[in-house]
Design an enzyme around this catalytic site. Structure first.
Site, short mmCIF file in Angstrom:
data_model
loop_
_atom_site.label_atom_id
_atom_site.label_comp_id
_atom_site.label_asym_id
_atom_site.label_seq_id
_atom_site.Cartn_x
_atom_site.Cartn_y
_atom_site.Cartn_z
N GLU A 145 -4.35 10.38 -11.60
CA GLU A 145 -5.32 10.97 -11.47
C GLU A 145 -5.27 11.71 -12.20
O GLU A 145 -5.73 12.87 -11.83
CB GLU A 145 -5.00 10.90 -10.07
CG GLU A 145 -5.65 9.89 -8.97
CD GLU A 145 -5.63 9.95 -7.62
OE1 GLU A 145 -4.59 10.62 -6.83
OE2 GLU A 145 -6.10 8.74 -6.54
N GLN B 101 1.95 9.66 -11.69
CA GLN B 101 2.31 8.20 -10.90
C GLN B 101 2.61 7.13 -12.00
O GLN B 101 1.53 7.14 -12.81
CB GLN B 101 2.44 7.84 -9.38
CG GLN B 101 1.03 7.19 -9.76
CD GLN B 101 0.09 6.68 -8.47
OE1 GLN B 101 -0.43 7.94 -7.68
NE2 GLN B 101 0.37 5.76 -7.84
#
Lengths: 768, 768
Positions: free
Chosen positions: B490, B603
């Site tokens: 993100e 991530q």
């Protein structure tokens, strides 16, 4: 076109017939302002129907707490909101004890409004049948004085049609005011003191947090058939309101008239302890002059403005009305006398959009003010940004920049950023470019270089530093790139290498370097002062030069155009012509992701660069880019049609230029964007001026020479405008046969007309 | 590591010493839950210090009005917020008239908390000197019953140290509860009725808007030194609160004990008219059993859970404590018995993040529940999405998709989207892929194909249609592209051709087409039903095949890796190792634009694809991509370390795998992200399980065969876990010398261990 109820008229905005669904639109369209304050066209008397009340005072704002769903580091905590100010226009009216309220009348006929732009006043008239059957005629006129900038004057006349009537006028001041467009149910105004005597009333208030002090004041007079009636009003004082009631009895066809003089004194001009006294003095002046004399001065003041700014269009009333409406509203919003003020996107006509200053000022408004006013006005607009330089440096620091790099806010009131969408606040950084460009543009147009060594160079350096730090070197491209930006086309976010941004970034650095050289040579002491202050190092300048030399510009070999951004050609390239009309405007029909991945362009983006840097590109290049991008452009920004009108005219596509012109000039009058209720699009109105003067007139300044390439839309028999070029006023009149130039000034002026040199001497009409 | 106060212990979470600055962290860490409700570790007695009160009921939420700065079309109007429920734990205590409040005590010693994970209870003990000098010892124990899921039980004992004391226990119910994390100051709960008798009290409330009905109830008993004291309490009833006061007099070292039984009946299980009666019955059952018997049942129930889910780590207490904490919390949050429920990211430990369901469920939690519970549990999680299919289709329609295309929400409670950042809500669409993948994964692991013809295929088709419509053909690339997405990372928004998204999109379409074929052949009547319902056309399927064949995947020839997105290589590629530590975590230090244009990865993104589709890539490819991307990964998502731990283990990088393991398993215990106060990261806890079973154990299912490649971190002497594979329980024990397998089941199981076939027969220990 979404509404079409404004009656075409060369000098006035006219509405006929009372339609409750149009009340809010008309409240915007018929707004009045005098640069110091503004007032939506709310009714003076009570109105229980749907309305959007708005009175605004220049420079008075409130820091509304920012509301976002998901906070991002660097967001401003407060959003400066244009603040709805105390109500000074209100007059509660009863007729034989019945309240006059257009929403409850049995019948309203002959309703007419007129905003007379030539003379600067708003009038309204109607005949109403009250619930009990009583019939009255009402005539009102009001204006915000240019002579006494703190004063608004209202003439309100009630004439019973066929019965005797007792008419009570209760002019009042009301400070229990809220904003429609507020994030929190905050109270904005607090009362400091309330005072009155037999004639005058004052409420001194201050804004919470920002601590602006304002005194709202009034005094009224009553007349029967123009004969003054001496009367001590009955006073009603409540917590936040003062009302004075005057009672007159009139026979049928006899006129009962109230003159109300009211307005604000503000601590922008006085110490706060003196606001009430200042208000008293102002009221005395106004009341002594009286309504009619003040109105006469109003006409004279507007005559002066029009004498310089008017554009005459022959043979096309709607086009004429459109351009005058735009010029009128710009002048109602900003007269250029105070460098603390700027040109809010909605002026004094609504609250939407916080802050008062966008890049619109530099990109769209400065050319208008340069050409239609004394050059000090444009210089004031430049100084406004100079005063905010420190805050722009702080703003850049919040985003990780250092060493004096400056990022001007997207939206501001006092130099601090007010906006809080990351893709705009942090990424629509091209705005910085327009600020440097305006400095260059001011010099180019006025010939006044002094601003640069005095103030402008510091701004140029701060901005150049920002760009130098904002680029990064792509080893893959072996060039400097600018990642993650939003260009002028806000329908793409977080794109890489927006051509416009990269181009203006490079230009900003180049122009700063060039200006440093020139100031070093020609203004040595300024140079020393600025270098000492900015600590600009050789290493920085070397890096800047490297960035200039190796900036990346996305280009399509196939289409031979610069690409709006790296990914543009991967889009599904369906032109607007092939887009189902049911899908438009896409900003109301589509979710944001769909807009972003579409090829549709909100406003000129690559073409904005071609507009600013016109002389960097050939006409063939312009044509190729125009033909590539315009077909994808949905013009859903008020700032879009004007640039395209100018360029279409340059490409001799006069029908298209004319269509764009109409769209920019009548955007609000015809409510293209279905939102005129919320207020007018003030800054884009300068674009209308641009369409005529730069578009049809083909006016440019290149190499110190003013040039024209006049053209005329076939719908017009002729048009004319004036420009202030370096202190001399040149009038340009164009018709289908020839172009005439007339110079008010003292020196000959050498101009280029269609690439041929023409000498215009003062007060001689030259026909080309 | 940010805090380190939790005492290592194999089976318990232990805190010693009273530190007011740790109260809110401990309230999260010592939370208890039973799948139906949950309770932060707030003190029962008054506490005037800084605290974050939280009681939560599964499935009870409130539609908090969405707050954003700038509205976008398609945003949800409401955000489903986990709702703070009435307080059932409260016991106001006075000792000789003085209120017991740890924040006002003169001295607090021997403070100790223990969350016993083996048996499922929370205890607290301390010795306090009250302001007037009175000294008492306090011991409390409480649990949320697994036997009676509506009941919480508290044992609260006060022992005066050296004086006689009159102790008043006032257990109460309080429904005047607000949320810490609310957008508006809305009231959530409204009282329907309040009732009580000599022993029991009930407050029936409902939530505004969502109309959930809940009855909060209580009954208490008092003891002196375990001897029941018969006493009718004094009642105090106020608007939103019922308190029963019991008064006992005790000598020094005599124990005054209160047992409080309390909790909620909710209309998830009863008609709302029956809630009070149901609460009465529940209370009777609980009180009849008594605290000690209920506690005994609690121990047995947890024993059953641990018997299947426990992972034993020998020789590393912190690692042992970490994994058990994660398994314990997952089971406290979701037991899998109700397909209306799901696994909220904070479980019952806090309010941050609205909604209960993220892609975390499919991507991280389903494997855990498949392996440690009956397969119905995972199937319930799949059915949860099946029930939301219509809403996912509506959601896609809002974004312009049609014809049954389904876009599952980013965050949901009832199938509707709850999130409102355009870059997430509209663009983080890869979430759809995880939902199809979970259907495939369930079949692969359980061997139960029946779900696909029954329900799964409809979901697969809806998702495939979404992707087929979401791609567009790029004539520039001559491939299908996916523009404007946010990938699992993100820290990049609105990028083009995120490899993970493109890859899973292609896979989703392929798997849907393949499943259609299989269902057509093997489940003809299901096929007809589904085709009739979905109206999938030949043309759509042809287009789907074309998309599969011509999907674009960004690839770097130079680095021989798939690119995270088109623009990745233009970034300034400085690894995390070379990033100044003062700049981290970047999500707290940097503005969003800076994060976005940086190469830093929140991530696993490309690596998430390598995790899901491991068998599509060689070990060399994995290594190359791991070496390219991990150095840019900042692991600022709780979901990051687990995937990297699994992959590091696969690449035999055991030290790195162990480091990632510790980070995932002790994320909350050691508060790596400095936010444990707000609640625990429940869904990422499944990743810890994944690290051991899939990472160190190397467990996979390929071609219907269960395989292992066990490895062991050098810090461990051994570890063991069990997995439920197609109804048989296989225990795997690994030490530095060999691996043992033991099967509880009825059939031989053929497994692969380090690529060699091994036959495990029931109840025989096999050593490899």
């Amino acid at each position: 076109m979404n509404q079409n109820y404004i009656i075409p008229n060369e000098w006035s905005i006219v509405e006929e017939g009372f339609d409750t669904t149009k009340v809010k639109s008309s409240e915007s369209l018929f707004s009045i302002g005098n640069g110091a304050m503004g007032q939506r066209a709310n009714f003076e008397e009570d109105y229980s129907g749907d309305t959007f009340q708005g009175s605004y005072i220049a420079g008075v704002y409130y820091p509304d707490k920012t509301r976002v769903g998901w906070w991002k580091n660097g967001y401003p905590e407060y959003f400066a909101k244009v603040l709805n100010a105390p109500n000074w226009i209100g007059i509660h009216i009863t007729i034989n004890g019945e309240t006059l309220d257009l929403a409850t009348c049995k019948k309203v006929t002959n309703f007419r409004r007129e905003l007379n732009m030539k003379e600067g006043w708003l009038a309204r008239s109607f005949q109403a049948t009250l619930p009990t059957g009583m019939e009255v005629k009402v005539n009102t006129k009001r204006f915000l004085s240019l002579e006494l900038e703190e004063v608004g004057a209202i003439e309100y006349t009630v004439t019973p049609v066929n019965e005797y009537a007792t008419i009570e006028f209760s002019p009042y001041l009301d400070v229990a005011i809220i904003n429609e467009d507020s994030n929190w149910d905050d109270k904005f105004w607090e009362i400091v003191s309330t005072s009155f005597d037999e004639k005058q009333a004052f409420i001194h208030t201050h804004t919470l947090k920002t601590e602006f002090h304002v005194c709202t004041f009034m005094e009224s007079k009553v007349f029967i058939d123009s004969q003054k009636v001496y009367q001590v009003p009955v006073k009603k004082i409540s917590n936040s309101k003062i009302a004075f009631t005057y009672k007159v009895e009139v026979a049928p066809t006899e006129k009962a008239t109230l003159h109300k003089f009211a307005g604000y004194t503000a601590d922008r001009n006085y110490r706060k302890e003196e606001l009430v006294i200042a208000a008293q003095k102002t009221l005395e002046k106004a009341v002594n002059m009286g309504f009619n004399d003040l109105l006469e001065l109003q006409k004279q003041a507007w005559l002066k403005i029009w004498n310089m700014a008017d554009i005459i269009i022959e043979g096309d009333v709607k086009a004429q009305q459109g351009i005058r409406f735009n010029i009128f509203q710009l002048n109602q919003t900003y007269l250029g006398t105070d460098p603390q003020l700027n040109i809010g996107p909605k002026g004094f006509t609504g609250e939407k959009y916080g802050g008062s200053t966008y890049w619109d000022t530099e990109a769209y408004c400065i050319p208008f003010y340069m050409a239609t006013k004394d050059q000090q006005v444009a210089r004031n607009l430049l100084e406004y940004r100079y005063h905010h330089l420190d805050k722009a440096i702080e703003n850049a620091e919040k985003l990780g920049f250092k060493n004096g790099a400056a990022l001007y806010p997207m939206v501001t009131m006092n130099g601090e950023e007010c906006h809080n969408e990351w893709e705009i606040t942090f990424e629509e950084i091209h705005r910085n470019g327009a600020i440097s460009f305006a400095i260059y543009n001011y010099y180019r147009y006025t010939g006044d270089y002094s601003y640069i060594p005095e103030k402008g160079l510091e701004v140029l350096i701060g901005i150049a530093r920002f760009w130098q730090q904002r680029v990064n070197f792509s080893t893959a491209k072996n060039k400097y790139v600018i990642l993650g930006v939003t260009g002028p086309n806000e329908y793409e976010n977080n794109v890489n290498n927006n051509w416009y941004t990269n181009y203006i970034a490079k230009w900003c650095i180049e122009y700063a370097l060039e200006s440093i050289e020139k100031v070093k040579t020609e203004y040595a002491s300024d140079y020393e002062r600025i270098m000492a202050k900015t600590n600009l190092s050789e290493a920085e300048m070397l890096h800047m030069k490297d960035v200039v030399k190796n900036m990346y510009f996305p280009f399509s070999e196939k289409h031979q155009v610069y690409l709006q951004q790296d990914g543009f050609l991967d889009k599904e390239l369906i032109t607007v012509a092939d887009l189902d009309v049911s899908q438009r405007p896409i900003n109301q029909k589509w979710s944001w992701d769909r807009i972003l991945r579409s090829p549709y362009i909100k406003q000129a983006d690559v073409l904005q660069g071609f507009y600013f840097f016109e002389d960097h590109f050939t006409d063939e290049e312009l044509e190729r880019h125009f033909d590539f991008y315009e077909p994808f452009t949905v013009h859903e920004s008020s700032l879009s049609p004007c640039v395209h009108s100018v360029q279409a005219a340059k490409l001799n596509r006069m029908e298209q230029a004319y269509t764009f012109y109409l769209r920019t000039s009548r955007l609000d009058l015809d409510d293209y964007n279905k939102e005129v209720e919320e207020g007018l699009h003030i800054t884009s109105m300068a674009g209308t001026w641009m369409s005529i003067v730069e578009g049809f007139g083909g006016m440019r300044v290149e190499d110190n020479i003013l040039s024209f390439e006049p053209k005329i839309p076939k719908q017009w028999q002729g048009y004319s405008f004036k420009v202030n070029f370096r202190g001399q006023i040149l009038k340009v009149s164009v018709d289908q046969y020839d172009t005439k130039f007339e110079l008010e000034g003292s020196k000959e002026l050498e101009i280029l007309v269609n690439n041929k040199t023409v000498i215009v001497s003062p007060n001689n009409l030259i026909t080309v």
